[in-house]
Design a protein around this motif. Structure first.
Motif, PDB file in Angstrom:
ATOM      1  N   LEU A 264       0.659  -1.032   0.054  1.00  0.00           N
ATOM      2  CA  LEU A 264      -0.233  -0.235  -0.082  1.00  0.00           C
ATOM      3  C   LEU A 264       0.945   1.145  -0.057  1.00  0.00           C
ATOM      4  N   ALA A 265       1.971   1.196   0.716  1.00  0.00           N
ATOM      5  CA  ALA A 265       2.637   2.322   1.053  1.00  0.00           C
ATOM      6  C   ALA A 265       3.312   2.637  -0.879  1.00  0.00           C
ATOM      7  N   THR A 266       4.509   1.293  -1.614  1.00  0.00           N
ATOM      8  CA  THR A 266       4.329   1.668  -2.274  1.00  0.00           C
ATOM      9  C   THR A 266       3.270   1.713  -3.814  1.00  0.00           C
ATOM     10  N   LEU A 267       2.102   1.715  -3.409  1.00  0.00           N
ATOM     11  CA  LEU A 267       1.325   2.341  -4.075  1.00  0.00           C
ATOM     12  C   LEU A 267       0.940   3.671  -4.388  1.00  0.00           C
ATOM     13  N   THR A 268       1.355   4.392  -3.787  1.00  0.00           N
ATOM     14  CA  THR A 268       2.125   5.963  -3.748  1.00  0.00           C
ATOM     15  C   THR A 268       2.985   6.766  -4.347  1.00  0.00           C
ATOM     16  N   HIS A 269       4.315   5.442  -4.981  1.00  0.00           N
ATOM     17  CA  HIS A 269       5.589   6.154  -4.630  1.00  0.00           C
ATOM     18  C   HIS A 269       5.693   6.398  -6.305  1.00  0.00           C
ATOM     19  N   THR A 270       6.724   7.616  -6.062  1.00  0.00           N
ATOM     20  CA  THR A 270       6.901   8.331  -7.146  1.00  0.00           C
ATOM     21  C   THR A 270       7.220   7.726  -8.717  1.00  0.00           C
ATOM     22  N   ILE A 271       7.733   6.950  -8.515  1.00  0.00           N
ATOM     23  CA  ILE A 271       8.155   5.970  -9.416  1.00  0.00           C
ATOM     24  C   ILE A 271       6.509   4.922 -10.193  1.00  0.00           C
ATOM     25  N   SER A 272       5.867   4.854 -11.691  1.00  0.00           N
ATOM     26  CA  SER A 272       5.030   5.349 -12.320  1.00  0.00           C
ATOM     27  C   SER A 272       5.045   3.145 -11.835  1.00  0.00           C
ATOM     28  N   ASN A 273       6.264   2.591 -12.291  1.00  0.00           N
ATOM     29  CA  ASN A 273       6.437   0.771 -12.776  1.00  0.00           C
ATOM     30  C   ASN A 273       6.037   0.607 -11.121  1.00  0.00           C
ATOM     31  N   LEU A 274       6.659   1.139  -9.734  1.00  0.00           N
ATOM     32  CA  LEU A 274       6.430   0.076  -8.748  1.00  0.00           C
ATOM     33  C   LEU A 274       4.851   0.735  -8.764  1.00  0.00           C
ATOM     34  N   ALA A 289      -9.194  -4.890   2.231  1.00  0.00           N
ATOM     35  CA  ALA A 289      -8.414  -4.417   2.444  1.00  0.00           C
ATOM     36  C   ALA A 289      -7.794  -3.403   1.921  1.00  0.00           C
ATOM     37  N   ALA A 290      -7.246  -3.517   0.862  1.00  0.00           N
ATOM     38  CA  ALA A 290      -6.982  -2.424   0.135  1.00  0.00           C
ATOM     39  C   ALA A 290      -7.754  -2.092  -0.947  1.00  0.00           C
ATOM     40  N   LEU A 291      -9.396  -2.347  -0.719  1.00  0.00           N
ATOM     41  CA  LEU A 291     -10.310  -1.459  -1.936  1.00  0.00           C
ATOM     42  C   LEU A 291      -9.915   0.498  -1.630  1.00  0.00           C
ATOM     43  N   ASP A 292      -9.696   0.773  -0.730  1.00  0.00           N
ATOM     44  CA  ASP A 292      -9.830   1.809  -0.294  1.00  0.00           C
ATOM     45  C   ASP A 292      -8.954   2.804  -1.133  1.00  0.00           C
ATOM     46  N   ALA A 293      -7.656   1.948  -1.144  1.00  0.00           N
ATOM     47  CA  ALA A 293      -6.376   2.628  -1.555  1.00  0.00           C
ATOM     48  C   ALA A 293      -5.684   2.131  -3.268  1.00  0.00           C
ATOM     49  N   LEU A 294      -6.298   1.859  -3.469  1.00  0.00           N
ATOM     50  CA  LEU A 294      -6.557   0.947  -4.910  1.00  0.00           C
ATOM     51  C   LEU A 294      -7.004   2.612  -5.347  1.00  0.00           C
ATOM     52  N   HIS A 295      -8.499   2.144  -4.833  1.00  0.00           N
ATOM     53  CA  HIS A 295      -9.600   3.708  -5.270  1.00  0.00           C
ATOM     54  C   HIS A 295      -9.294   4.929  -5.335  1.00  0.00           C
ATOM     55  N   ALA A 296      -8.230   5.312  -4.623  1.00  0.00           N
ATOM     56  CA  ALA A 296      -8.135   6.519  -4.209  1.00  0.00           C
ATOM     57  C   ALA A 296      -6.937   6.589  -5.432  1.00  0.00           C
ATOM     58  N   SER A 297      -6.315   5.994  -6.203  1.00  0.00           N
ATOM     59  CA  SER A 297      -5.733   5.262  -7.278  1.00  0.00           C
ATOM     60  C   SER A 297      -6.288   5.625  -8.188  1.00  0.00           C
ATOM     61  N   ARG A 310      -7.705  -0.457 -12.105  1.00  0.00           N
ATOM     62  CA  ARG A 310      -8.832  -1.525 -12.214  1.00  0.00           C
ATOM     63  C   ARG A 310      -9.054  -3.217 -12.150  1.00  0.00           C
ATOM     64  N   LEU A 311      -7.551  -3.601 -12.931  1.00  0.00           N
ATOM     65  CA  LEU A 311      -7.803  -5.043 -12.922  1.00  0.00           C
ATOM     66  C   LEU A 311      -7.877  -5.883 -10.756  1.00  0.00           C
ATOM     67  N   ALA A 312      -6.956  -4.707 -10.188  1.00  0.00           N
ATOM     68  CA  ALA A 312      -6.909  -5.474  -9.163  1.00  0.00           C
ATOM     69  C   ALA A 312      -7.749  -5.430  -7.814  1.00  0.00           C
ATOM     70  N   ILE A 313      -9.129  -4.419  -8.505  1.00  0.00           N
ATOM     71  CA  ILE A 313      -9.945  -3.725  -7.805  1.00  0.00           C
ATOM     72  C   ILE A 313     -10.782  -5.261  -8.805  1.00  0.00           C
ATOM     73  N   ARG A 314     -11.451  -4.921  -9.657  1.00  0.00           N
ATOM     74  CA  ARG A 314     -12.383  -6.562 -10.549  1.00  0.00           C
ATOM     75  C   ARG A 314     -11.343  -7.731  -9.534  1.00  0.00           C
ATOM     76  N   GLN A 315     -10.152  -7.839  -9.289  1.00  0.00           N
ATOM     77  CA  GLN A 315      -9.985  -9.553  -8.702  1.00  0.00           C
ATOM     78  C   GLN A 315     -10.222  -9.496  -7.068  1.00  0.00           C
ATOM     79  N   ILE A 316      -9.759  -8.250  -6.578  1.00  0.00           N
ATOM     80  CA  ILE A 316     -10.573  -8.089  -5.352  1.00  0.00           C
ATOM     81  C   ILE A 316     -12.402  -8.865  -4.804  1.00  0.00           C
ATOM     82  N   GLY A 317     -13.126  -7.984  -6.100  1.00  0.00           N
ATOM     83  CA  GLY A 317     -14.360  -8.209  -5.798  1.00  0.00           C
ATOM     84  C   GLY A 317     -14.728  -9.459  -5.971  1.00  0.00           C
TER      85      GLY A 317
END
Length: 320
Positions: A264-274, A289-297, A310-317
């Motif tokens: 989740l911390a890496t999800l906001t990294h400055t490097i887009s590949n990360l 538990a990751a959905l809020d952060a994913l929606h924010a991204s 989008r893929l991650a949100i769909r997988q978790i769903g």
């Protein structure tokens, strides 16, 4: 071999230029030969390997990469000892393109050459052919004084995937003096089906060379060694983003919820590949538990990151 010029008019047109006193003309003639269909011209290319001019020999060596007859492989192998560096390199490159396992018989003996360049080139030539005859020479070459030879030997063993090589590969991954060899060994261990390789890979994940750490992180994910989860989470803080990326990818493969905070911390990294890799890993883990952060991204400035989110949100769903 005698070539019937009446049956081969294209060859007949090229022959005079192959005999020209100007080496540049002879080189162009070799290029023209290489464009011909069939293999009637191969004897002429083999003859050009003995031309007095290095530029002609090099061109002939390059042209012969498409022909794997034993005589051709042997002729190219002999040119690995050519006095000209460009010729040696061209011969080595052509030999590395071999596709037929039968070609290996002409190369295996060269692994024992006194010339380190020849040894490395011979190993590279047999690497993807996966022939049993190359196993013992490659295993012995792990103790070669030349790092390039050891690296190629590791690659051969990685392709052969023999359990008997694992002890030697684990030793190399952790202790070889050359980073390039340690990296190759860390990657070659990807075929292991035993947790016995874990200590060596963990040592590689802590290697002083980031390239070795990157390879170790990748292999730990391939092997799905859950015992490495803690070390991979720590690798999310590696000084090199390339290591962080592979660690994130491997944590996704391990599907460990212990990694959520780090990802989740890496999800906001400055490097887009990360950010992209973190999103994909979170999707693999599948924790709501990751959905809020994913929606924010979801409106990330990078389209590839948005797609991964989008893929991650769909997988978790789908797994919730």
């Amino acid at each position: 071999m005698t070539i019937d010029l009446q049956d081969d008019p294209d060859i007949a047109a090229i022959l005079p230029r192959l005999r020209d006193l100007d080496a540049t003309v002879r080189r162009i003639a070799v290029l023209d030969l290489a464009d011909l269909d069939g293999d009637a011209h191969v004897p002429l290319l083999l003859a050009a390997l003995d031309d007095a001019a290095p530029l002609v020999r090099a061109e002939a060596a390059r042209a012969l990469e498409a022909f794997e007859a034993p005589a051709t492989v042997q002729a190219l192998a002999r040119r690995l000892s050519d006095p000209d560096e460009a010729v040696r390199a061209a011969a080595a490159q052509s030999l590395s393109e071999l596709k037929q396992p039968a070609s290996a018989a002409a190369l295996v003996d060269y692994i024992g050459s006194s010339d380190s360049f020849v040894r490395a080139a011979a190993l590279r030539g047999v690497r993807e052919l996966r022939v049993a005859a190359s196993f013992a020479p490659a295993l012995g070459a792990l103790d070669d004084l030349d790092a390039s030879v050891r690296r190629e030997a590791v690659a051969v063993l990685g392709y052969l995937k023999q359990p008997e090589a694992l002890p030697a590969l684990t030793r190399i991954a952790a202790h070889d003096p050359a980073a390039e060899v340690r990296r190759a060994a860390a990657g070659a261990l990807g075929y292991a089906d035993t947790p016995a390789v874990l200590p060596a890979l963990l040592a590689a994940l802590d290697d002083q060379a980031w390239q070795v750490r990157e390879e170790a992180a990748t292999t730990l994910g391939k092997l799905r060694l859950t015992e490495a989860t803690g070390a991979l989470i720590a690798a999310l803080e590696d000084p090199y983003w390339q290591v962080r990326l592979r660690a994130a990818r491997s944590l996704g493969r391990l599907r460990s919820r212990e990694a959520l905070a780090g990802l989740l911390a890496t999800l906001t990294h400055t490097i887009s590949n990360l950010r992209k890799e973190a999103a994909l890993a979170l999707g693999e883990i599948g924790s709501p538990a990751a959905l809020d952060a994913l929606h924010a991204s979801a409106d990330d400035p990078d389209p590839e990151v948005r797609k991964s989110v989008r893929l991650a949100i769909r997988q978790i769903g789908e797994t919730a």
